[in-house]
Design an enzyme around this catalytic site. Structure first.
Site, mmCIF file in Angstrom:
data_model
loop_
_atom_site.group_PDB
_atom_site.id
_atom_site.type_symbol
_atom_site.label_atom_id
_atom_site.label_comp_id
_atom_site.label_asym_id
_atom_site.label_seq_id
_atom_site.Cartn_x
_atom_site.Cartn_y
_atom_site.Cartn_z
ATOM 1 N N ARG A 170 -10.509 -0.275 10.292
ATOM 2 C CA ARG A 170 -9.459 0.282 11.144
ATOM 3 C C ARG A 170 -9.816 0.156 12.621
ATOM 4 O O ARG A 170 -10.919 -0.221 12.980
ATOM 5 C CB ARG A 170 -9.180 1.727 10.720
ATOM 6 C CG ARG A 170 -8.347 1.756 9.445
ATOM 7 C CD ARG A 170 -8.321 3.099 8.771
ATOM 8 N NE ARG A 170 -9.489 3.311 7.951
ATOM 9 C CZ ARG A 170 -9.584 4.230 6.992
ATOM 10 N NH1 ARG A 170 -8.561 5.005 6.721
ATOM 11 N NH2 ARG A 170 -10.688 4.381 6.300
ATOM 12 N N GLY A 184 -0.791 -3.636 21.545
ATOM 13 C CA GLY A 184 -1.184 -2.215 21.388
ATOM 14 C C GLY A 184 -0.049 -1.257 21.689
ATOM 15 O O GLY A 184 -0.269 -0.133 22.139
ATOM 16 N N PHE A 200 -12.646 -1.520 18.230
ATOM 17 C CA PHE A 200 -12.839 -1.162 19.638
ATOM 18 C C PHE A 200 -14.311 -0.819 19.898
ATOM 19 O O PHE A 200 -14.889 -1.215 20.907
ATOM 20 C CB PHE A 200 -11.940 0.008 20.022
ATOM 21 C CG PHE A 200 -10.464 -0.346 20.133
ATOM 22 C CD1 PHE A 200 -10.030 -1.651 19.947
ATOM 23 C CD2 PHE A 200 -9.514 0.627 20.435
ATOM 24 C CE1 PHE A 200 -8.670 -1.989 20.044
ATOM 25 C CE2 PHE A 200 -8.164 0.299 20.551
ATOM 26 C CZ PHE A 200 -7.744 -1.003 20.341
ATOM 27 N N SER A 221 3.520 -0.062 11.323
ATOM 28 C CA SER A 221 4.190 1.216 11.369
ATOM 29 C C SER A 221 4.243 1.556 12.867
ATOM 30 O O SER A 221 3.217 1.586 13.528
ATOM 31 C CB SER A 221 3.300 2.170 10.575
ATOM 32 O OG SER A 221 3.638 3.485 10.770
ATOM 33 N N ASP A 222 5.456 1.737 13.415
ATOM 34 C CA ASP A 222 5.583 1.793 14.879
ATOM 35 C C ASP A 222 5.123 3.118 15.484
ATOM 36 O O ASP A 222 4.520 3.153 16.555
ATOM 37 C CB ASP A 222 7.031 1.483 15.314
ATOM 38 C CG ASP A 222 8.048 2.358 14.613
ATOM 39 O OD1 ASP A 222 7.911 2.599 13.397
ATOM 40 O OD2 ASP A 222 9.001 2.805 15.281
ATOM 41 N N TYR A 258 0.845 -1.205 0.000
ATOM 42 C CA TYR A 258 0.000 0.000 0.000
ATOM 43 C C TYR A 258 0.875 1.248 0.000
ATOM 44 O O TYR A 258 0.705 2.154 -0.828
ATOM 45 C CB TYR A 258 -0.904 -0.038 1.230
ATOM 46 C CG TYR A 258 -1.677 1.234 1.536
ATOM 47 C CD1 TYR A 258 -2.897 1.501 0.932
ATOM 48 C CD2 TYR A 258 -1.201 2.148 2.473
ATOM 49 C CE1 TYR A 258 -3.618 2.659 1.246
ATOM 50 C CE2 TYR A 258 -1.909 3.307 2.787
ATOM 51 C CZ TYR A 258 -3.115 3.549 2.177
ATOM 52 O OH TYR A 258 -3.824 4.692 2.486
ATOM 53 N N CYS A 276 3.935 1.468 -0.810
ATOM 54 C CA CYS A 276 4.745 1.486 -2.022
ATOM 55 C C CYS A 276 3.944 2.018 -3.213
ATOM 56 O O CYS A 276 4.451 2.813 -4.004
ATOM 57 C CB CYS A 276 5.116 0.046 -2.306
ATOM 58 S SG CYS A 276 6.792 -0.200 -2.642
ATOM 59 N N ALA A 277 2.681 1.562 -3.328
ATOM 60 C CA ALA A 277 1.821 2.016 -4.428
ATOM 61 C C ALA A 277 1.556 3.514 -4.298
ATOM 62 O O ALA A 277 1.619 4.262 -5.275
ATOM 63 C CB ALA A 277 0.505 1.236 -4.420
ATOM 64 N N LYS A 278 1.279 3.955 -3.083
ATOM 65 C CA LYS A 278 1.026 5.382 -2.855
ATOM 66 C C LYS A 278 2.297 6.191 -3.167
ATOM 67 O O LYS A 278 2.239 7.266 -3.745
ATOM 68 C CB LYS A 278 0.606 5.628 -1.405
ATOM 69 C CG LYS A 278 -0.774 5.078 -1.036
ATOM 70 C CD LYS A 278 -1.852 6.094 -1.314
ATOM 71 C CE LYS A 278 -3.198 5.667 -0.784
ATOM 72 N NZ LYS A 278 -4.283 6.540 -1.229
#
Ligand code: NAD
Ligand code: UGA
Length: 355
Positions: free
Chosen positions: A209, A230, A214, A314-315, A162, A164-166
């Site tokens: 998402r 989390g 939640f 993604s941290d 994703y 990479c495409a963006k």
């Protein structure tokens, strides 16, 4: 202005269409789904096509020729899709969006392209794995449009298709800009939250998402699932603040946005996903649950079980928004608790969409 909005029926697209109409523009929207725009369908300045961008009957050139500005939001936008259907993500998020961009080149139209903060990928802290002496320093996770590197994971972590495409799409737009063939603005959203975000997981296939997971766990009295405990962090931006920024980008005062990339996000609203779960649980008990209800629990889930093979997170990502501040005079105003209260009320009050 006459604004063509691809993906107008989505979370951001529906809010943006509403705002553009309120700003006095005419909107031509196209999306495979229209349920999130029911409140504006029928507006005299809205034309909405409930269609797939890939359908033969969609005459891309004619639509683009007739518009003054094109806004492109179409994408598979959830990590579950990147992991489960990576080729679909490439085909839609790169190939289809490239078709839109090249039609803008052909017809000399201004293009506002939604990219993603995901292009920044991981922080140096994550990629150097324990080498840095002060890993919590926010400087490592603060991303600026003109100077930050893009750090993506290995090939076998196909979540990054994703990003990479963006990223490739951004680079193509930039290259057209260099040749003087395209007037573009790129927007990199950082985790927007608000009413109409995604859908509840039990209502449709796919993996929405985190807010939706939640919210559904709270409504059903189940523990909130924390992927890998989390521990990762995000900065959440309220949709109305974000749309205010996008509306300024559309207005493009003195051409300030021509050829520019903008981070759109709220750096002050950083939270770990674990703390997000705790806060949503507290708000739920305080405002929505029956009196005396206990605080909801959480449950750790390994990423591989939640998303499947090929997920990598993604941290941490904090937007540097100095460009939006200086060129557009924009500032996000809404705090995390307030945006959660508004968005949770939307779901609890049963106005949730079926997707
Ligand atoms: P979304 O999924 O709600 O919106 C995308 C829309 O595109 C959907 O309404 C979907 O129906 C439509 N679409 C998909 N395939 C289509 C097709 N073949 N033909 C016509 N329409 C099609 O997601 P969103 O959160 O509104 O995101 C909008 C854009 O912003 C996306 O490009 C996304 O990658 C980007 N983005 C969003 C966020 C965020 O915080 N929401 C963050 C980063 C990037
Ligand atoms: C997503 C998409 O990748 C992008 O479209 C977009 O750039 C971004 O949202 C955004 O909204 O800006 P991400 O933040 O990873 O990226 O999306 P979520 O699925 O909301 O995940 C956030 C975090 O929560 C991740 O660490 C994830 O592992 C975690 N998570 C998710 C949970 O702990 N529990 C869940 O039930 C779901």
């Amino acid at each position: 202005m006459k604004i063509l909005c691809f993906g107008a029926g989505g979370f951001i697209g529906s809010h943006l269409s509403q705002r553009l109409l309120a700003d006095g523009h005419s909107v031509i929207g196209l999306d495979t789904h229209a349920d999130k725009v029911q409140d504006i369908i029928g507006h005299a300045r809205l034309t909405f096509f409930e269609k797939d961008i890939r359908a033969d009957e969609v005459d891309l050139d004619r639509l683009i020729q007739e518009a003054e500005v094109v806004v492109d939001l179409i994408a598979h936008a959830n990590p579950g899709a990147y992991v489960g259907r990576p080729l679909d993500v490439f085909r839609l998020n790169f190939m289809e969006n490239l078709r839109i961009a090249e039609a803008c080149v052909r017809h000399g139209r201004r293009l506002i392209q939604f990219s993603s903060c995901e292009v920044y990928g991981k922080t140096p802290v994550a990629s150097l794995r324990g080498v840095l002496p002060d890993p919590d320093n926010p400087a490592y996770a603060t991303f600026a449009e003109e100077t930050s590197d893009f750090i993506l994971g290995p090939l076998n972590k196909h979540r990054w298709i994703y990003a990479c495409a963006k990223q490739l799409l951004e680079r193509v737009l930039h290259a057209y800009g260099l040749e003087g063939k395209l007037n573009f603005t790129i927007i990199r959203p950082f985790n927007f939250i608000g009413p109409k975000i995604d859908y509840l997981p039990s209502e449709a296939p796919g993996i929405p998402r985190v807010f939706s997971f939640f919210m559904e766990a709270l409504l059903q009295g189940r523990p909130l699932p924390l992927v890998d405990g989390g521990r990762h962090r995000r900065c959440y931006c309220y949709i109305a603040d974000a749309i205010d920024c996008v509306s300024r980008i559309v207005a493009n005062p003195r051409g300030a946005c021509d050829g520019q990339v903008f981070n759109v996000g709220a750096p002050a609203n950083e939270t770990s996903i674990r703390d997000l779960a705790t806060l949503m649980g507290r708000i739920y008990v305080e405002q929505f649950a029956p009196p005396g209800a206990p605080l909801p629990g959480t449950e750790d889930v390994p990423a591989g079980r939640f998303y499947g093979r090929g997920y990598e997170d993604s941290d941490r990502r904090i937007p540097d928004i100095s460009k939006a501040r200086s060129l557009l005079g924009w500032e996000p105003k809404t705090g995390l608790r307030e945006m959660l209260e508004i968005t949770m009320a939307y779901y609890v009050n049963g106005r949730r969409s079926k997707r």
